[in-house]
Enzyme design. Sequence first.
Site, PDB file in Angstrom:
ATOM      1  N   ARG A  15       0.925  -1.050  -0.044  1.00 15.95           N
ATOM      2  CA  ARG A  15       0.019  -0.159  -0.017  1.00 15.95           C
ATOM      3  C   ARG A  15       0.956   1.298   0.078  1.00 15.95           C
ATOM      4  O   ARG A  15       1.918   1.233   0.128  1.00 15.95           O
ATOM      5  CB  ARG A  15      -0.878  -0.056   1.371  1.00 15.95           C
ATOM      6  N   LYS A  75       1.208   2.195   7.181  1.00 13.34           N
ATOM      7  CA  LYS A  75       1.754   1.501   8.555  1.00 13.34           C
ATOM      8  C   LYS A  75       2.631   2.177   9.308  1.00 13.34           C
ATOM      9  O   LYS A  75       3.195   3.203   8.884  1.00 13.34           O
ATOM     10  CB  LYS A  75       2.364   0.159   8.220  1.00 13.34           C
ATOM     11  N   TYR A  94      -1.434   5.027  10.403  1.00 14.31           N
ATOM     12  CA  TYR A  94      -1.548   4.093  11.445  1.00 14.31           C
ATOM     13  C   TYR A  94      -0.611   3.780  12.396  1.00 14.31           C
ATOM     14  O   TYR A  94       0.465   3.853  11.772  1.00 14.31           O
ATOM     15  CB  TYR A  94      -2.189   2.637  10.965  1.00 14.31           C
ATOM     16  N   HIS A  96      -0.966   2.067  16.132  1.00 15.67           N
ATOM     17  CA  HIS A  96      -1.453   1.028  16.743  1.00 15.67           C
ATOM     18  C   HIS A  96      -0.406   0.855  18.094  1.00 15.67           C
ATOM     19  O   HIS A  96       0.268  -0.194  18.104  1.00 15.67           O
ATOM     20  CB  HIS A  96      -1.452  -0.179  15.911  1.00 15.67           C
ATOM     21  N   ASP A 198     -21.398 -10.553  20.712  1.00  9.48           N
ATOM     22  CA  ASP A 198     -21.032  -9.004  21.173  1.00  9.48           C
ATOM     23  C   ASP A 198     -21.826  -8.609  22.170  1.00  9.48           C
ATOM     24  O   ASP A 198     -22.907  -9.369  22.660  1.00  9.48           O
ATOM     25  CB  ASP A 198     -21.665  -8.203  19.932  1.00  9.48           C
ATOM     26  N   SER A 220     -22.335 -11.730  24.600  1.00  9.42           N
ATOM     27  CA  SER A 220     -20.946 -12.131  24.750  1.00  9.42           C
ATOM     28  C   SER A 220     -20.497 -12.068  26.496  1.00  9.42           C
ATOM     29  O   SER A 220     -20.460 -11.056  27.009  1.00  9.42           O
ATOM     30  CB  SER A 220     -19.857 -11.277  23.949  1.00  9.42           C
ATOM     31  N   VAL A 239     -12.719  -7.766  17.869  1.00  5.73           N
ATOM     32  CA  VAL A 239     -12.991  -7.012  18.902  1.00  5.73           C
ATOM     33  C   VAL A 239     -11.969  -5.746  18.755  1.00  5.73           C
ATOM     34  O   VAL A 239     -10.903  -5.908  18.545  1.00  5.73           O
ATOM     35  CB  VAL A 239     -13.100  -7.934  20.183  1.00  5.73           C
ATOM     36  N   LEU A 240     -12.640  -4.738  19.216  1.00  6.02           N
ATOM     37  CA  LEU A 240     -11.796  -3.459  19.316  1.00  6.02           C
ATOM     38  C   LEU A 240     -12.052  -2.422  20.398  1.00  6.02           C
ATOM     39  O   LEU A 240     -13.344  -2.320  20.670  1.00  6.02           O
ATOM     40  CB  LEU A 240     -11.934  -2.718  17.993  1.00  6.02           C
ATOM     41  N   ALA A 268      -7.695  -8.712  15.444  1.00  8.14           N
ATOM     42  CA  ALA A 268      -7.266  -7.894  16.242  1.00  8.14           C
ATOM     43  C   ALA A 268      -5.936  -7.696  16.789  1.00  8.14           C
ATOM     44  O   ALA A 268      -5.342  -6.970  17.520  1.00  8.14           O
ATOM     45  CB  ALA A 268      -8.094  -7.969  17.687  1.00  8.14           C
ATOM     46  N   ALA A 299      -0.450  -9.229  10.942  1.00 10.12           N
ATOM     47  CA  ALA A 299      -0.777  -7.594  11.392  1.00 10.12           C
ATOM     48  C   ALA A 299      -1.102  -6.811  10.387  1.00 10.12           C
ATOM     49  O   ALA A 299      -1.666  -5.453  10.624  1.00 10.12           O
ATOM     50  CB  ALA A 299       0.577  -7.252  12.325  1.00 10.12           C
TER      51      ALA A 299
END
Length: 371
Positions: A15, A75, A94, A96, A198, A220, A239-240, A268, A299
């Site tokens: 990318r 990234k 990004y 993270h 969820d 959940s 999940v986030l 995730a 990742a």
Amino acid sequence: MLVGVPKEIKNNEFRVGLTPPGVHELAAHGHQVLVQAGAGAGIGLADADYAAAGAMIVPSAQDIFARADMIVKVKEPQPQECALLRPGQILYTYLHLAPDPEQAKALLASGAVCIAYETITGAGGGLPLLAPMSEVAGRMAIQAGASHLEKSKGGAGVLLGGVPGVAAGHVVILGAGVVGTNALQMAAGIGARVTVLDKNVDRLRQLDLVYGNRIATLFSTAHAVEEAVLSADLVIGGVLVPGAQAPRLVTKAMVARMKPGAVVVDVAIDQGGCFDTSHPTTHADPTFVVDGVVHYCVANMPGAVARTSTFALNNATIGHAVALADKGWRQALRDDPHLRNGLNVCAGQVTHAAVASALGYDYVPAESLLA
């Protein structure tokens, strides 16, 4: 403003931070864009395309980092890129950071202004700069899971859609957000048996209205997760918690009791993963096996479909890039509280509460640096 676009150097990452239309948009606002030679070559975007859009092509990443006021990437910066950042320089990409203390330490030491796509919020809620890549990753998760269920790749030899007279495979999706919803669309579309979990009952109701008895929805809890996972052929972790480390929903003990040859796809993993047994992998070496369960924990999953992902991402990021270039970071962040939520690290301070909590740093509100 002088905007720089280096070539991505993470494993199998093709990318690119700006497309030629994105360059054209910045140039139309009076900004100059430097693009590293070959930055878009992996997805068919030639240097000539960038030059025609108004960019200046430069030979190396060092040239980009040394000259640009703002770096636009995809990234998180790798260690050698962090070392090139300088105080006051804007990094827009990004990040993270929650599961990555080494990157956080390097960005703090750089003094740069680091704005993370994944924590910029939207006027209608949600995370609009994360959403397009979550859409891609959710859809890819089913492709990857189905592929690795093949016996030759270590899986149980299960066809997710089944065939007449043979039951379909069971897909369990943890999280009904953007990743989970897109994974659900793909899994239901190929005829798999799907269970979605969820904590948001309203979201489960919405999915039930659309899919009815084609899927099962579960609130959940630890017990519900365990029961679902143990019966699954494929588990998608989607999940986030914005900016924070992903919650670990599936324990090592649960993995040890899963079906032999089952597959987990931990979308995730960028935020630390939601399986105790997960660790990041690459497109070059995407899987590992724990207790007979195949783990796919790449990742940067959207990097595998880099052309689609680049254009989808640029659609979401270009508006804020133009605002930062037009106004400078201080005024742009003063004017837009949603963009302000993207500021993670600035001038040696951690400016996002969830990141500070995850990494043990003092939290300094962004507002205090905008005066």
